[in-house]
Scaffold this active site. Structure first.
Site, PDB file in Angstrom:
ATOM      1  N   PRO A   2       0.805  -1.222   0.000  1.00 50.25           N
ATOM      2  CA  PRO A   2       0.000   0.000   0.000  1.00 50.25           C
ATOM      3  C   PRO A   2       0.838   1.273   0.000  1.00 50.25           C
ATOM      4  O   PRO A   2       1.613   1.514   0.918  1.00 50.25           O
ATOM      5  CB  PRO A   2      -0.824  -0.119   1.283  1.00 50.25           C
ATOM      6  CG  PRO A   2      -0.116  -1.113   2.129  1.00 50.25           C
ATOM      7  CD  PRO A   2       0.662  -1.991   1.229  1.00 50.25           C
ATOM      8  N   GLU A   3       0.697   2.048  -1.038  1.00 51.45           N
ATOM      9  CA  GLU A   3       1.249   3.395  -1.070  1.00 51.45           C
ATOM     10  C   GLU A   3       0.052   4.338  -1.138  1.00 51.45           C
ATOM     11  O   GLU A   3      -1.076   3.914  -0.897  1.00 51.45           O
ATOM     12  CB  GLU A   3       2.205   3.547  -2.269  1.00 51.45           C
ATOM     13  CG  GLU A   3       3.373   2.558  -2.181  1.00 51.45           C
ATOM     14  CD  GLU A   3       4.369   2.673  -3.329  1.00 51.45           C
ATOM     15  OE1 GLU A   3       4.543   3.780  -3.862  1.00 51.45           O
ATOM     16  OE2 GLU A   3       4.972   1.649  -3.694  1.00 51.45           O
ATOM     17  N   LYS A  61       0.707   7.969   3.444  1.00 53.91           N
ATOM     18  CA  LYS A  61       0.247   6.591   3.662  1.00 53.91           C
ATOM     19  C   LYS A  61      -0.478   6.424   4.988  1.00 53.91           C
ATOM     20  O   LYS A  61      -0.880   5.319   5.336  1.00 53.91           O
ATOM     21  CB  LYS A  61       1.448   5.635   3.630  1.00 53.91           C
ATOM     22  CG  LYS A  61       2.230   5.673   2.320  1.00 53.91           C
ATOM     23  CD  LYS A  61       3.568   4.973   2.483  1.00 53.91           C
ATOM     24  CE  LYS A  61       4.517   5.352   1.350  1.00 53.91           C
ATOM     25  NZ  LYS A  61       5.900   4.932   1.626  1.00 53.91           N
ATOM     26  N   HIS A  96      -4.883 -13.739   9.766  1.00 58.44           N
ATOM     27  CA  HIS A  96      -4.039 -12.719  10.384  1.00 58.44           C
ATOM     28  C   HIS A  96      -4.858 -11.555  10.934  1.00 58.44           C
ATOM     29  O   HIS A  96      -4.384 -10.416  10.948  1.00 58.44           O
ATOM     30  CB  HIS A  96      -3.009 -12.222   9.370  1.00 58.44           C
ATOM     31  CG  HIS A  96      -2.132 -13.316   8.847  1.00 58.44           C
ATOM     32  ND1 HIS A  96      -1.238 -13.997   9.649  1.00 58.44           N
ATOM     33  CD2 HIS A  96      -2.042 -13.893   7.623  1.00 58.44           C
ATOM     34  CE1 HIS A  96      -0.614 -14.917   8.933  1.00 58.44           C
ATOM     35  NE2 HIS A  96      -1.092 -14.880   7.702  1.00 58.44           N
ATOM     36  N   ARG A 117       2.217  -9.328   8.040  1.00 52.89           N
ATOM     37  CA  ARG A 117       3.586  -9.066   8.472  1.00 52.89           C
ATOM     38  C   ARG A 117       3.696  -8.106   9.663  1.00 52.89           C
ATOM     39  O   ARG A 117       4.792  -7.773  10.092  1.00 52.89           O
ATOM     40  CB  ARG A 117       4.416  -8.545   7.299  1.00 52.89           C
ATOM     41  CG  ARG A 117       4.968  -9.690   6.474  1.00 52.89           C
ATOM     42  CD  ARG A 117       5.654  -9.217   5.215  1.00 52.89           C
ATOM     43  NE  ARG A 117       4.721  -9.161   4.103  1.00 52.89           N
ATOM     44  CZ  ARG A 117       5.083  -8.952   2.851  1.00 52.89           C
ATOM     45  NH1 ARG A 117       6.322  -8.731   2.544  1.00 52.89           N
ATOM     46  NH2 ARG A 117       4.186  -8.928   1.906  1.00 52.89           N
ATOM     47  N   LYS A 160      19.954  19.105   0.119  1.00 49.24           N
ATOM     48  CA  LYS A 160      20.382  17.802   0.655  1.00 49.24           C
ATOM     49  C   LYS A 160      21.476  17.163  -0.184  1.00 49.24           C
ATOM     50  O   LYS A 160      21.556  17.356  -1.389  1.00 49.24           O
ATOM     51  CB  LYS A 160      19.176  16.859   0.736  1.00 49.24           C
ATOM     52  CG  LYS A 160      18.257  17.215   1.870  1.00 49.24           C
ATOM     53  CD  LYS A 160      17.314  16.068   2.163  1.00 49.24           C
ATOM     54  CE  LYS A 160      16.592  16.289   3.473  1.00 49.24           C
ATOM     55  NZ  LYS A 160      17.372  15.827   4.634  1.00 49.24           N
TER      56      LYS A 160
END
Length: 293
Positions: A2-3, A61, A96, A117, A160
């Site tokens: 998922p993004e 997200k 799960h 996970r 940066k």
DNA sequence: CCTAGAACCTGCGAGC
DNA sequence: TGCTCGCAGGTTCTAG
């Protein structure tokens, strides 16, 4: 995985099926799923019970459901395998299943957080005056946010000493981009993932952001079709957008622009996919730029 | 302060 | 057949 587009699909599902319902009881089945809730699972369940959920919001997200009568919100992150499902009470328990939320109404459905996970989770936090959960104050606005500050993003890139893909994945600079959409946007921009950000011109940054938005909007458009009445489809792995990917997962397949075989390189414990011809490696990799004039 | 890299976690598929 | 190992990767922590 998922993004931003997948999380937005979930947010829309929650808007339709969960918003404005009152929590009856919460069952925490795995402690890791509430590890961001420092007071623990029992506390999480107790403090949620009896409260009505407001309209779900999202940044990058992260998504959250404000409580309508307090300045708090239930924060959710899907991690890599998290799903928020709206299921009938009688639906078999998922292998799960980590958290179950029951409601006081008689609609017959409940909210389930399922996560193989266990990198994702739910937690309850105070919200800042602008409605953001306090613990995600460091998360930058995402590229689909109308208030995303493109000029500030470009200045940060110039300042940066890092590479462009690292910067795209840095949620404090720009949020919502993960490994898949980073590779897609870089391919569209013909930029190598190790290009130093300090070399990007303002037009290049604008172009890159345009491609990030385009690929996310394209995924979002397809994702909207993949959910039915009782199911909030969050399964990034099932991949409705898979067929539209130009870079990610296409090792050895011909580049869709020039036909050169695509390559995969190990990168930060994961992979980067790119076209060696369209996205040539920068000539000076990692060479430190002069800091002062 | 800044950046790079490891750790966290589980299932799956490839290889032996 | 059954084992090991690499791989998937977002976020956070630690080392330098």
């Amino acid at each position: 995985m998922p993004e931003l587009p997948e999380v937005e699909v979930v947010r829309r599902g929650l808007t339709r099926w969960v918003a404005h319902r009152t929590v009856a009881a919460v069952e925490v089945l795995h402690p890791r799923a509430v590890r961001r809730h420092l007071a623990g699972g029992e506390n999480f369940a107790q403090r949620l019970a009896g409260h009505r959920l407001g309209a779900p919001a999202r940044r990058g997200k992260y998504l959250w459901l404000p409580l309508e009568d307090t300045d708090e919100a239930v924060l959710a992150h899907l991690g890599m395998s998290g799903q928020l499902l709206v299921q009938p009470h009688e639906a078999p328990t998922e292998k799960h299943l980590r958290i179950r939320v029951r409601f006081e109404d008689a609609l017959g459905t409940e909210l389930r957080f399922v996560d193989q996970r266990t990198f994702g989770g739910l937690s309850l936090h105070d919200t800042t005056p602008d409605g953001l959960p306090d613990v995600i104050a460091h998360i930058a606005r995402d590229p689909l946010d109308p208030l995303f500050d493109e000029e500030a993003f470009h200045r940060a890139l110039r300042r940066k000493r890092t590479t462009v893909k690292r910067a795209l994945l840095d949620q404090s600079l720009i949020s919502g981009v993960g490994n898949i959409y980073a590779d897609e946007a870089l391919w569209r921009s013909r930029l190598h993932y190790e290009r130093p950000t300090a070399t990007l011109t303002r037009p290049r940054t604008t172009e890159l952001l345009g491609h990030v938005r385009d690929v996310m909007n394209a995924a979002l458009a397809v994702g909207g079709t993949s959910f039915d009445s009782l199911y909030v489809n969050v399964n990034g792995e099932s991949g409705y957008f898979d067929r539209s990917l130009d870079a990610y997962g296409r090792e050895d397949l011909p580049c869709r622009r020039c036909g050169t075989p695509m390559r995969r390189r190990p990168w930060m414990n994961r992979s980067s996919y790119f076209c060696p011809k369209c996205q040539p490696a920068p000539r000076v990799t990692g060479a430190p730029a002069p800091k002062s004039p």
